[in-house]
Design a protein around this motif. Structure first.
Motif, PDB file in Angstrom:
ATOM      1  N   ALA A  63       8.119 -89.298 -29.086  1.00  0.00           N
ATOM      2  CA  ALA A  63       8.268 -90.161 -27.909  1.00  0.00           C
ATOM      3  C   ALA A  63       6.913 -90.684 -27.445  1.00  0.00           C
ATOM      4  CB  ALA A  63       8.960 -89.395 -26.784  1.00  0.00           C
ATOM      5  N   ARG A  64       5.891 -89.821 -27.467  1.00  0.00           N
ATOM      6  CA  ARG A  64       4.542 -90.257 -27.081  1.00  0.00           C
ATOM      7  C   ARG A  64       4.004 -91.304 -28.059  1.00  0.00           C
ATOM      8  NH1 ARG A  64       0.958 -85.555 -27.279  1.00  0.00           N
ATOM      9  NH2 ARG A  64       2.671 -84.281 -28.066  1.00  0.00           N
ATOM     10  N   LEU A  65       4.320 -91.134 -29.341  1.00  0.00           N
ATOM     11  CA  LEU A  65       3.900 -92.139 -30.324  1.00  0.00           C
ATOM     12  C   LEU A  65       4.570 -93.475 -30.052  1.00  0.00           C
ATOM     13  CD1 LEU A  65       3.973 -90.011 -33.613  1.00  0.00           C
ATOM     14  CD2 LEU A  65       1.951 -90.947 -32.492  1.00  0.00           C
ATOM     15  N   ARG A  66       5.843 -93.441 -29.722  1.00  0.00           N
ATOM     16  CA  ARG A  66       6.547 -94.694 -29.426  1.00  0.00           C
ATOM     17  C   ARG A  66       5.959 -95.379 -28.196  1.00  0.00           C
ATOM     18  NH1 ARG A  66      11.004 -91.552 -31.331  1.00  0.00           N
ATOM     19  NH2 ARG A  66      11.559 -90.900 -29.212  1.00  0.00           N
ATOM     20  N   ALA A  68       6.237 -96.919 -34.524  1.00  0.00           N
ATOM     21  CA  ALA A  68       7.592 -96.599 -34.963  1.00  0.00           C
ATOM     22  C   ALA A  68       7.590 -95.134 -35.375  1.00  0.00           C
ATOM     23  CB  ALA A  68       7.998 -97.488 -36.126  1.00  0.00           C
ATOM     24  N   ALA A  69       8.295 -94.295 -34.618  1.00  0.00           N
ATOM     25  CA  ALA A  69       8.199 -92.849 -34.848  1.00  0.00           C
ATOM     26  C   ALA A  69       9.542 -92.172 -34.664  1.00  0.00           C
ATOM     27  CB  ALA A  69       7.174 -92.222 -33.900  1.00  0.00           C
ATOM     28  N   ASP A  70       9.729 -91.092 -35.393  1.00  0.00           N
ATOM     29  CA  ASP A  70      10.910 -90.251 -35.267  1.00  0.00           C
ATOM     30  C   ASP A  70      10.457 -88.806 -35.466  1.00  0.00           C
ATOM     31  OD1 ASP A  70      13.516 -89.534 -34.852  1.00  0.00           O
ATOM     32  OD2 ASP A  70      14.297 -90.343 -36.728  1.00  0.00           O
ATOM     33  N   ALA A  71      11.360 -87.869 -35.240  1.00  0.00           N
ATOM     34  CA  ALA A  71      11.004 -86.451 -35.345  1.00  0.00           C
ATOM     35  C   ALA A  71      12.144 -85.660 -35.958  1.00  0.00           C
ATOM     36  CB  ALA A  71      10.671 -85.886 -33.971  1.00  0.00           C
ATOM     37  N   LEU A  72      11.769 -84.564 -36.618  1.00  0.00           N
ATOM     38  CA  LEU A  72      12.759 -83.651 -37.183  1.00  0.00           C
ATOM     39  C   LEU A  72      12.159 -82.257 -37.219  1.00  0.00           C
ATOM     40  CD1 LEU A  72      15.647 -83.786 -38.470  1.00  0.00           C
ATOM     41  CD2 LEU A  72      14.500 -83.686 -40.691  1.00  0.00           C
TER      42      LEU A  72
END
Length: 247
Positions: free
Chosen positions: A48-51, A56-60
Motif C-alpha cells: 500500500a505504501r508503494l502504491r 504498481a505493487a501487490d503483496a503475498l
C-alpha cells in the motif's frame, strides 16, 4: 531514471528495512513490485505504501523456506504483472549466540531462511524467467559471509553459502539469459543496527574507511544496477556495499 520500465520484480522480506527500500527503489525505476514477506499484514501495508509512491505493487504472504509458498509467490507475480524480470532474495532473520550456547534449532533455522530461501527463490524465479529468455536474480548476502561475526556462526555460514549459491547458479543459468549476482552490505543504518550498544556501534564505525554507516537506499541502488541492463554483462559477481570495510 526509469531503468526498469515495464518489468516485473519480486522482493522477499520486503515489508520493512532494506527489503522495503529495495522494493521502493525498483518501483521508482519503473518496475511493478510484488512484496513477499512471512508477515502477510506487513506485506500488504508495504504494498500500500508503494502504491502511494505511484508504484504498481501487490503483496503475498510467503515463507521462503516452503517451496510451495515460493512457487506460489512467483506464479502470483507473473499472473498479476506479467513476465518476471527481477528476483531479489532478501528475506532473513538472526538468532545470535556463541556457538557454545547456540541451540542446533537456531543454527538450522537461520540457514534455512537465508540459504534454502534463496535457493528456492532462485530455482522458481529461474523457471519463470526461462520462458522469456532473460532475467536478473540478486541475492542479499552480507559482509559477515566474507569475514564472519562473533556470535553469528549461523548467520555468517548462511551468508557465505549464498555466495556459493550465487556463483554456481550463475554458471547454470547464463545460457538461459539469466544473470545471478549478490550484494554484501556492511554496517547499514536500520532500526536493528541503531539499537546496538553505543560501544559496539563505535567499534564497527572505526573499521569503515569512509567513516560512516551506509543507508538502506545505498544498498537498494546497487540492487537496481544489478537488476538493470547496465549490468547486462555481469553475472556471478559479489558487490560489497561497505564503505571500504574489510577491503
Amino acid at each position: 531514471m526509469r531503468m526498469l520500465e515495464g518489468r516485473g520484480a519480486v522482493v522477499t522480506g520486503a515489508a520493512q528495512g532494506i527489503g522495503w527500500e529495495i522494493a521502493r527503489v525498483l518501483g521508482d525505476a519503473g518496475a511493478s513490485v510484488l512484496v513477499g514477506d512471512i508477515n502477510g499484514d506487513a506485506a500488504k501495508d508495504a504494498a500500500a505504501r508503494l502504491r502511494e509512491h505511484g508504484v504498481a505493487a501487490d503483496a503475498l504472504r510467503c515463507d521462503v523456506t516452503d517451496p510451495g509458498d515460493v512457487e506460489a509467490l512467483i506464479a502470483h507475480g507473473t499472473e498479476v504483472f506479467g513476465p518476471l524480470d527481477v528476483m531479489v532474495n532478501n528475506a532473513g532473520i538472526t538468532r545470535d549466540a556463541t556457538m557454545r550456547k547456540m541451540p542446533i534449532e537456531d543454527f538450522r533455522t537461520v540457514l534455512d531462511v537465508h540459504l534454502t530461501g534463496a535457493w528456492n527463490g532462485t530455482r522458481y524465479a529461474a523457471e519463470a524467467m526461462r520462458a522469456h529468455g532473460r532475467g536478473s536474480i540478486v541475492n542479499i548476502s552480507s559482509i559477515s559471509g566474507k569475514v564472519g561475526n562473533f556470535g553469528q556462526t549461523n548467520y555468517s555460514a548462511a551468508k557465505a553459502g549464498m555466495v556459493g549459491l550465487t556463483k554456481a547458479s550463475a554458471k547454470e543459468l547464463a545460457k538461459a539469459g539469466i544473470r545471478v549476482n549478490a550484494v554484501q552490505p556492511g554496517l547499514i543504518r536500520t532500526a536493528m543496527t541503531e539499537a546496538m550498544p553505543a560501544h559496539a556501534w563505535e567499534a564497527k564505525m572505526a573499521e569503515i574507511p569512509m567513516g560512516r554507516a551506509g543507508e538502506p537506499v545505498e544498498v537498494a541502488n546497487v540492487v537496481l544496477f544489478l537488476a538493470s541492463d547496465l549490468a547486462g554483462y555481469l553475472t556471478g559477481a559479489v558487490l560489497e556495499v561497505t564503505g571500504g570495510r574489510y577491503m
